[in-house]
Structures are given as C-alpha cells and as structure tokens.
Design an enzyme around this catalytic site. Sequence first.
Site, PDB file in Angstrom:
ATOM      1  NE  ARG A   1      60.146  -0.275  57.631  1.00  0.00           N
ATOM      2  CZ  ARG A   1      59.447   0.223  58.652  1.00  0.00           C
ATOM      3  NH1 ARG A   1      59.740   1.423  59.104  1.00  0.00           N
ATOM      4  NH2 ARG A   1      58.520  -0.488  59.229  1.00  0.00           N
TER       5      ARG A   1
ATOM      6  CG  PHE B   1      62.138   6.938  52.178  1.00  0.00           C
ATOM      7  CD1 PHE B   1      62.946   7.999  52.560  1.00  0.00           C
ATOM      8  CD2 PHE B   1      61.207   6.470  53.097  1.00  0.00           C
ATOM      9  CE1 PHE B   1      62.838   8.587  53.814  1.00  0.00           C
ATOM     10  CE2 PHE B   1      61.083   7.049  54.352  1.00  0.00           C
ATOM     11  CZ  PHE B   1      61.895   8.112  54.708  1.00  0.00           C
TER      12      PHE B   1
ATOM     13  CD  GLN C   1      64.714   1.172  59.784  1.00  0.00           C
ATOM     14  OE1 GLN C   1      63.848   1.714  59.099  1.00  0.00           O
ATOM     15  NE2 GLN C   1      64.579   0.978  61.078  1.00  0.00           N
TER      16      GLN C   1
ATOM     17  CG  ASN D   1      64.937   8.190  66.092  1.00  0.00           C
ATOM     18  OD1 ASN D   1      63.752   8.232  65.782  1.00  0.00           O
ATOM     19  ND2 ASN D   1      65.775   9.196  65.839  1.00  0.00           N
TER      20      ASN D   1
ATOM     21  CG  PHE E   1      67.729   5.535  57.760  1.00  0.00           C
ATOM     22  CD1 PHE E   1      67.731   6.549  56.810  1.00  0.00           C
ATOM     23  CD2 PHE E   1      67.515   5.862  59.093  1.00  0.00           C
ATOM     24  CE1 PHE E   1      67.523   7.866  57.178  1.00  0.00           C
ATOM     25  CE2 PHE E   1      67.312   7.180  59.475  1.00  0.00           C
ATOM     26  CZ  PHE E   1      67.311   8.189  58.517  1.00  0.00           C
TER      27      PHE E   1
ATOM     28  CG  LEU F   1      63.860  11.611  57.496  1.00  0.00           C
ATOM     29  CD1 LEU F   1      64.634  10.379  57.032  1.00  0.00           C
ATOM     30  CD2 LEU F   1      62.710  11.211  58.414  1.00  0.00           C
TER      31      LEU F   1
ATOM     32  CG  HIS G   1      65.831  10.043  62.051  1.00  0.00           C
ATOM     33  ND1 HIS G   1      65.593   8.836  62.663  1.00  0.00           N
ATOM     34  CD2 HIS G   1      64.619  10.509  61.650  1.00  0.00           C
ATOM     35  CE1 HIS G   1      64.294   8.566  62.610  1.00  0.00           C
ATOM     36  NE2 HIS G   1      63.681   9.577  62.001  1.00  0.00           N
TER      37      HIS G   1
END
Length: 277
Positions: free
Chosen positions: A94, A99, A102, A141, A152, A161, A165
Amino acid sequence: EEDLKQGIVKVQKPKPSKYLPTDSASFTSSSFTPKPVTDDLFKPKKTLKKGFVSLITNMGNLNFELHCDLVPLATENFICLCENGYYKNVKFHRNIRHFMIQGGDPTASGRGGESIWKKDFPDEFVKTLKHEGVGVLSMANSGKNTNGSQFFVLYKSAPHLDNKHTVFGKLVGGLDVLKTMALVETDEYDRPLQDIVILDTVVYFNPFSREEMLKDQQEEEAKKKKEKEKQEFGQWLSNPQSLNPTTGTSTTTTTTTTTTTTTTTTPPTPTPMPIPI
C-alpha cells in the site's frame, strides 16, 4: 473516498471464505472483532539502548533507529522478524502519496502476517513518540492490541494516528529512497503499479540479543554494587563509630585493665609493626 480525504484508511471487509481470524488486516479500524490479548503472555525486555536495522529494497536502503528502550515489544518483534528473514522478498502493498507506505505482509494482501509470538501483541503508546515528520516507523493494526508484522513509514506528519498506532522507530538514512517510493503510481486500491520490494534485511544492532542482555545485567549489578558501597561509605562519614567503611560491619575494640573493663567503638586503625630489639 470521504475517509481518504480525512486521512483515514479503513480495511475492506474480507470475504468469509478467505478470511482467517489470525490475519492482521491493514491499518486503522477494521471490520472484524480483534482477538483478546492477555498482557501476561508478553514479557517486555528492559534495555536503555536503541536498535538499528536496514531494509534493503529494490529502490535503495532504508535505515532505521528503533526505540527499544521505550517500546520493547514492537521493537523486539521487528528485529527478530528481520533476523529471521521474515520480510525477505516481501512487497510494500500500500502506497498513499503525502501519507505513508505500508508493508510487512508476506501475502501482500494487507490481511496477512503474524508476530514472533504467533499472535497479536499489545499496543505501546509513549507520549514522546508521535507521528510527527517524515520517516516515522509505526505498527499497522486492525484495531486495539492487534499488532502483528505489518508496519508503515510516514511521508508526512499524521497526528490523528497518535495513540492508535505504536511508533517504534524513525528513518536515519535513505530519505531520498523514501521520496522515490512516494512517487510510485498506484491503482485505485493504493497498490503500487511498480513493485517496491524488501530484498533483504540487516540488523546492525540488537539490544535484545542474549549477549547484550547479559552485558546489561552485569552492568546493572556493578552499578548497584557501586551505589551500595557509596551509600555505606556515606553512612560511615556521618557516623564513623557505627560502620566499617570497608566491610560495612560494626567494629568493637575491647581494652582490659587491672581495675576496670571498658568497651569502646572506634574506626579501624593500621596495626603497627613490632620494633626489633
């Protein structure tokens, strides 16, 4: 689409025929009920040192400093997976420009991967570790306490986040490589159209290794011994009649005369050598 605009990434609900309860989905909330995590299953190892790992990719190397002293579970898991070759030939599945990128899922589906304990492990949130700046390394997660093998790397700050995370490292080398990855085009599901692959991993320093843990234990014991001796010597300086600064025990000298017996407590003194006649 609205979630993506707000910087939220949700996981598509997997089909029942392909879904396994042990799968780690992608990276914020998920549609399945997380497995309960019992904290006593995990025993964090204590260290004051940082770890260092390099991900060797087909685009160049990403070098990370790991916060082993602050988040021992996430860092030990990541280091051990790297040492075991778990991430070798694993794709980043990903990639979202502006951003994050991942990876860490051997199936490249976003639903696979597992920790070194073969089950999800708890979150570790530290106030000083936030999703601030480029190169922050954090655990992916599927909800609370569902950490596995996926991770990531941020392209930019993502404060939404924090406390969702576990931040466990930061990029210390390979910023140009990360910028190149950010430019790779993706499909409508954020999957890179050009493969970005972890070819191998190198662990430069593992503070959780048996040798390092033994060294830490010996250093800690030596430190405690030194502190104890310093404390006992301080007690003797404040009351020299109560304690022997060398042995830490009381010293009593008895002097006898023909008329009386007197018991006094004095600090130890050197014994004079007899003068030869």
